[in-house]
Design an enzyme around this catalytic site. Structure first.
Site: not given
Length: 809
Positions: A289-292
């Site tokens: 998963s990407d964070k931002t």
């Protein structure tokens, strides 16, 4: 003056439209592909043979089934794709461009290099542009994963896909379409034309059944010729085995089951662009998963930790001082103003007026406000900015405060927390004193931690992959209880600079690192791509969630690419599933739904293999076992069995199913063993019944001993049709419960209704079948043999219990 319309047209022809190349297969090609696979090819072979022996009625029936199968598959395949295309078309890009000396809003895809565009606060940057004057703050989270906006000055190049958050400038377009920053990574978005897991499984099942069928057909044909049967009659016998081996509805039922599942997911805020992604979601074992903007809100929010350096100050009073260093009666000018003014109690500012204001400047790098208390007339200044900038305002005598601030900034920085320093002048002097530090962070979404816990509970490991700083990534991982093994991209490889291909020994060299890591920080788009590819090479089913342009390559390469709500157009185009509601909770609901759907498909495929093996082996053995009668059934009856049973089996998509607690994996050996046990009982019982019927005129036979009259050959054909129809459907009720007895898992009402309809029609057809000779085979109804009809039904139920007991045993 900008370009003229004539010059812009020439450049558009030279450089092409300002959009990324996207390959879309025409619908006629998608339709034709439905007829080129092992199962359709088997039907084509049967059609050709039927035409060769001039059996045009059966040929017509087979063609009808072929085109019905293809049409349903085509409809379900294209429907989901059309839904995502509609979603994408609702986000048409536009740009404010100067053409023929006038500003006008045009289609963003018509921009060309050399165009002059206006980049204002809130607008998306439509192409790679160079700033002509002044400066703007740009949110590049979609490109790099950075939480804070970046300031661009005259001569700097800002990239397509980012958004202006403060300021307004004119800029010159440098690159468009495939030549933009993101366009240069388009090679990572190319179609890999790989079959999905479900397609591979169905292909293997088809190949096994086709191989077995062809082998038995050749043996059968050769045997009949050796026995002196003419070629045309031998072909008519052989075609029965061929048609019996074709699991006609397997693709229709699996596709429809997936399509109904996609509708359920849509109700919960997830549009499925590729139906096979549902099956992949059921088997997903790792979610990257990407964070931002995915794990977090992509919104800076004030934290409780507020270091104070003046007696009597509190977080609230420091916020008031920070707001005084902004135009608090006007809309926020940048992200920091938005953070400050969105958190302060505005009523505390009513007794003050701002007499002077110094906006943010690249030289001073801070804002300053001069304010006066309307009640006391006291006037002072406040300022906010980066800690090292504000510290420079303090007098030399404040060394202790300076040391403490630097320690606090370092402490907060280790946790990935950013700081905004606030200072004020002492009333009546120009001496500055540090009031405090406002701390802020891009916080996780409210449901993210629970979503990660739920994912682990369902056997899915979650890894964070972000372009943001290592310290910020570690802080986010700490808040979300994701583990502490967060590494930087320095440990990861890059694509070949020329060929853009992955390293040869990717999983061998980097597999352990990717597997043990809880996340990676400071990564580029190709790092995300390679992490996903590395895990896939190791045999894991990998999901990827993201919202930005920088996530698109990894979304495309993952087994399940999931674009979150508010994702960029590039991310949506690359994804298999597009979320339309905020938060990641939909993913967990999707996993549960997908695993229920997987269970339904597994149950159906077990049944379908069993039913196919039963028919295939029954007709093959019957030719040898009952020489010289060479029993076989009209193709029309076989088609009726398939259409009635498999047609109503579409209702299995609504059957009750329990999601497994771990990712689902296809285990073909176990699947075939279970199917073979069910098929063996059905086949044996059919052969025994055929023996009893052929032996019905024997005074010592079973039927005579039960007081039943001898059975005419035409009624034997119809009785076997009834037996196969009934036992086929009863087999489903055994297959759907796995290792449990059929009565331990209640079927859904709609499946029960479908079964009753199919069995009722089959029963009525067997009773009222007209005297006829389809395919030259005598067939008669059982209206004069109701006792025989009841006997066949009771016989089927008895062997159903035996079949189910052996399955559990």
């Amino acid at each position: 003056e900008g370009l003229t319309a004539e010059e812009a047209a020439k450049r558009l022809e030279l450089y092409g439209r300002n959009e990324l190349p996207e390959h879309v297969d025409p619908k006629w090609l998608i339709f034709l592909r439905q007829f080129w696979a092992p199962m359709p090819i088997m039907i084509w072979i049967a059609v050709i043979i039927e035409a060769g022996i001039q059996n045009f009625i059966d040929m017509g029936i087979l063609l009808l089934i072929q085109f019905a199968n293809g049409s349903i598959s085509f409809y379900e395949t294209t429907k989901a794709g059309d839904a995502v295309a509609a979603l994408k078309s609702s986000l048409k890009p536009s740009a404010t461009c100067k053409r023929d000396g006038k500003w006008q809003v045009i289609d963003g895809t018509l921009l060309v290099p050399g165009d002059t565009v206006l980049l204002g606060s809130g607008s998306a940057i439509p192409a790679d542009c160079r700033v002509n004057h002044s400066e703007i703050d740009v949110d590049q989270a979609a490109l790099t994963g950075e939480s804070l906006p970046v300031t661009f000055y005259k001569g700097d190049s800002c990239k397509m896909g980012s958004t202006v958050v403060r300021g307004e400038v004119e800029a010159t377009v440098e690159f468009t379409g495939a030549e933009t920053f993101f366009g240069k990574t388009a090679s990572l978005l190319q179609e890999h034309h790989e079959y999905s897991h479900l397609q591979k499984i169905l292909m293997k099942i088809m190949m096994v059944l086709v191989g077995l069928s062809l082998t038995l057909c050749i043996i059968n044909f050769a045997y009949l010729l050796a026995e002196g049967v003419d070629v045309q009659e031998a072909l008519s016998f052989t075609i029965v085995i061929l048609v019996a081996s074709i699991p006609l509805a397997i693709e229709i039922v699996t596709t429809t089951t997936l399509a109904i599942g996609s509708k359920n997911l849509a109700k919960h805020g997830a549009i499925v662009a590729k139906l096979s992604a549902i099956e992949d979601l059921a088997g997903m074992s790792i979610l990257c998963s990407d964070k931002t903007g995915t794990l977090t809100l992509n919104q800076m929010m004030l934290q409780d930790d507020t270091p104070i350096y003046c007696d009597g100050e509190t977080q609230e009073s420091v916020l008031v001082l920070a707001a005084m260093a902004a135009k608090w009666k006007e809309p926020p000018r940048d992200a920091l103003d938005r953070l400050t003014l969105g958190s302060v109690n505005m009523s505390l500012l009513e007794s003050y007026e701002q007499t002077d204001y110094l906006p943010f400047d690249p030289q001073t790098k801070r804002t300053e406000g001069t304010v006066r208390n309307k009640e006391t007339g006291v006037e002072f200044k406040t300022s906010k900015g980066a800690p090292h900038i504000i510290l420079a305002l303090l007098p030399q005598s404040s060394s202790n405060i300076r040391d403490q601030v630097e320690k606090d900034v370092a402490r907060l920085g280790e946790c990935g927390i950013r700081s905004l320093a606030v200072a004020r002048t002492i009333s009546g002097t120009d001496t500055w004193e540090m009031a405090g530090l406002l701390t802020f962070l891009d916080p996780p979404r409210l449901d993210t931690k629970q979503t990660i816990e739920d994912a682990r509970h369902h056997g899915v490991q979650v890894k964070m992959i972000t372009g943001d700083h290592l310290l910020i990534a570690r802080n986010t991982a700490l808040q979300l209880d994701m583990g502490n093994k967060i590494f930087t991209a320095e440990r990861l490889p890059m694509l070949d600079t020329e060929t853009k291909t992955k390293p040869k020994n990717l999983s061998a060299d980097y597999g352990d690192l990717c597997l043990v890591a809880d996340g990676f920080a400071q990564v580029f788009p190709e790092h995300k791509y390679l992490i996903v590819e590395c895990l896939r090479e190791m045999g894991y089913t990998v999901g990827m969630t993201g919202d930005g342009v920088n996530d698109a390559p990894a979304l495309k390469r993952a087994d399940i690419g999931i674009a979150v709500a508010g994702a960029t157009d590039a991310a949506r185009a690359a994804a298999d599933i597009v979320l339309t509601e905020e938060g990641l909770g939909t993913i967990i609901h999707g996993i549960i739904l997908a695993r229920e759907i997987f269970q339904r498909m597994s149950n159906f495929i077990t049944y379908r293999i069993s039913a196919t093996l039963q028919l295939l082996l029954f007709f093959f053995i019957a030719i040898f076992a009952f020489h010289p009668k060479f029993f076989h059934m009209p193709v029309l009856m076989l088609m009726l069995i398939t259409l009635l049973n498999d047609g109503t089996l579409i209702t299995i998509a609504y059957d009750y199913a329990e999601a497994s607690s771990t990712p689902n994996r296809w285990n073909l050996p176990v699947l075939f063993v279970a199917s073979s046990v069910l098929a063996a009982v059905s086949c044996l019982s059919s052969l025994l019944l055929l023996h009893f019927l052929l032996d019905s005129w024997n005074p010592d036979g079973l039927l005579q001993s039960l007081g039943m009259a001898g059975v005419q050959y035409g009624q034997i054909t119809t009785s076997i049709y009834l037996k196969v129809s009934v036992s086929d459907f009863l087999t489903l009720f055994s297959a759907r419960t796995g290792q449990l007895f059929f009565w331990q898992v209640k079927p859904a009402p709609i499946l029960m209704a479908g079964g009753l309809v199919a069995l009722s029609i089959s029963s009525l057809l067997s009773i009222f079948w007209p005297d006829s000779e389809p395919d030259g085979i005598l067939s008669q109804g059982l209206q004069g043999q109701i006792g025989l009809f009841a006997f066949v039904w009771i016989y089927c139920v008895i062997f159903w219990f035996i079949q189910d007991f052996l399955k559990v045993a």
